[in-house]
Design an enzyme around this catalytic site. Structure first.
Site, PDB file in Angstrom:
ATOM      1  N   ASN A 212       0.838  -1.190   0.000  1.00  0.00           N
ATOM      2  CA  ASN A 212       0.000   0.000   0.000  1.00  0.00           C
ATOM      3  C   ASN A 212       0.880   1.249   0.000  1.00  0.00           C
ATOM      4  O   ASN A 212       2.112   1.161  -0.003  1.00  0.00           O
ATOM      5  CB  ASN A 212      -0.997  -0.014   1.167  1.00  0.00           C
ATOM      6  N   ASP A 282      -6.094  -6.786   2.398  1.00  0.00           N
ATOM      7  CA  ASP A 282      -5.985  -8.247   2.393  1.00  0.00           C
ATOM      8  C   ASP A 282      -7.015  -8.865   1.462  1.00  0.00           C
ATOM      9  O   ASP A 282      -6.753  -9.869   0.801  1.00  0.00           O
ATOM     10  CB  ASP A 282      -6.159  -8.796   3.807  1.00  0.00           C
ATOM     11  N   ASN A 308      -9.919  -4.929  -7.129  1.00  0.00           N
ATOM     12  CA  ASN A 308     -10.442  -3.670  -6.590  1.00  0.00           C
ATOM     13  C   ASN A 308     -11.931  -3.791  -6.291  1.00  0.00           C
ATOM     14  O   ASN A 308     -12.418  -3.330  -5.256  1.00  0.00           O
ATOM     15  CB  ASN A 308     -10.241  -2.538  -7.605  1.00  0.00           C
TER      16      ASN A 308
END
Length: 335
Positions: A212, A282, A308
């Site tokens: 991230n 996750d 996504n």
């Protein structure tokens, strides 16, 4: 105050249509709006206690989580046959986590219990302002080692994908990635929790290096606050030897950087009403592993786009594993 059973890091792979996950569990807690390792136990008090002070709290919750376990269970719910390789304690949390795996259809042939350490735990107190105090005890997580990896070698060698993080001994994760590469198994590495002095071999052992924005910042030493900066950070990480890099950006989607063709693509996500973002990263990685195993010729950008959308569903409900969608909950077009 919260206590959660959280399997920590995972080393994992997908064998044929089977997702094999090797991980270690921890018991822990997390709060809404924070990225945490695992399924949330939520506890709250008006303020954080001072040293030596006892105060009344308002809520208490125990749940399951941990990066490795979260990713495994999301992949399983999408249809992957999963197995975990992990180490838990011979205690209440360890017993319950094994049952949780089985309840989610995860094979537990490689789940070991030890009397040498307790199942990993994280205790978190959150005040009304959203500030928290956290104590993490890695416990049995750190006892997953070479012996367990060797025992799982036949399963790893038959896998389609191996996923690793840093919630266990880093060298154990690196050994697993190398083992996968030796057997031509695709590797996905999630460098979380991030460490600034990450062994350079991790980059070369990663077919997909997925982190991230905060992890990318720590690893590159550069700001990653927007899409353009994510493109730049992805290029930096790619130069270290990764096959490709994905940097997730929450509501901004993610950036996919590939060595092949030196392409860098912003993959947007669907806008949605966010309830709880805990464990969304996750969910994304679990979905990415599923697509990598089941649709190996699909472009990485398309896999990221679909991942996504899976993660976007998870943020619309409270909890971590409890918020993860099953295949039946998702549009047929994702499969």
């Amino acid at each position: 105050m919260l206590l959660t059973a959280l399997p920590g890091s995972l080393i994992g792979g997908i064998s044929g249509n089977r997702l094999l996950l090797l991980k270690t569990p921890t018991c822990g807690a997390s709060r809404r709006r924070r990225r945490r390792k695992g399924e949330r136990e939520k506890g709250q008090a008006p303020r954080l206690p001072k040293a030596g002070e006892t105060i009344h709290g308002q809520k208490f919750f125990i749940g399951f989580g941990g990066k490795g376990a979260n990713q495994c269970i999301q992949a399983a719910r999408l249809g992957a046959k999963t197995a975990m390789v992990c180490k838990v304690g011979e205690d209440f949390f360890g017993d319950n986590y094994i049952h949780n795996f089985k309840d989610n259809g995860v094979h537990t042939d490689f789940v070991g219990q030890t009397s040498d350490a307790a199942t990993g735990t994280a205790s978190i107190v959150v005040n009304d302002a959203g500030e928290n105090a956290i104590v993490i005890v890695a416990g049995a997580n750190m006892l997953l080692g070479v012996e367990e990896l060797q025992g799982a070698r036949p399963a790893v060698s038959r896998a389609k994908v191996l996923v690793c993080q840093l919630e266990i001994c880093p060298q154990t994760s690196l050994r697993a990635l190398r083992m996968a590469q030796e057997n031509k198994v695709k590797t996905i590495f999630n460098p979380a929790p991030a460490i600034a002095d990450l062994d350079a071999e991790f980059y070369r052992a990663s077919d997909v290096f997925c982190c991230n924005e905060s992890e990318a910042e720590l690893l590159t030493g550069s700001s990653v606050a927007n899409v353009e900066e994510a493109h730049q950070a992805g290029q930096q990480l790619l130069k270290r030897g990764c096959g490709s890099v994905i940097i997730t950006l929450g509501p901004q989607g993610c950036v996919v950087v590939k060595a092949q063709g030196l392409t860098s693509t912003h993959v947007q996500t669907t806008a949605c009403a966010t309830v709880d973002t805990t464990g969304a990263g996750d969910s994304f990685i679990g979905a990415l592993a599923f697509y990598t195993a089941h649709y190996p010729t699909m472009p990485l950008e398309e896999m990221a786009s679909r991942a996504n959308r899976v993660a976007a569903v998870s943020v619309q409900a409270v909890g971590t594993q409890s918020s993860y969608p099953f295949r039946r909950d998702l549009p047929a077009e994702l499969f």
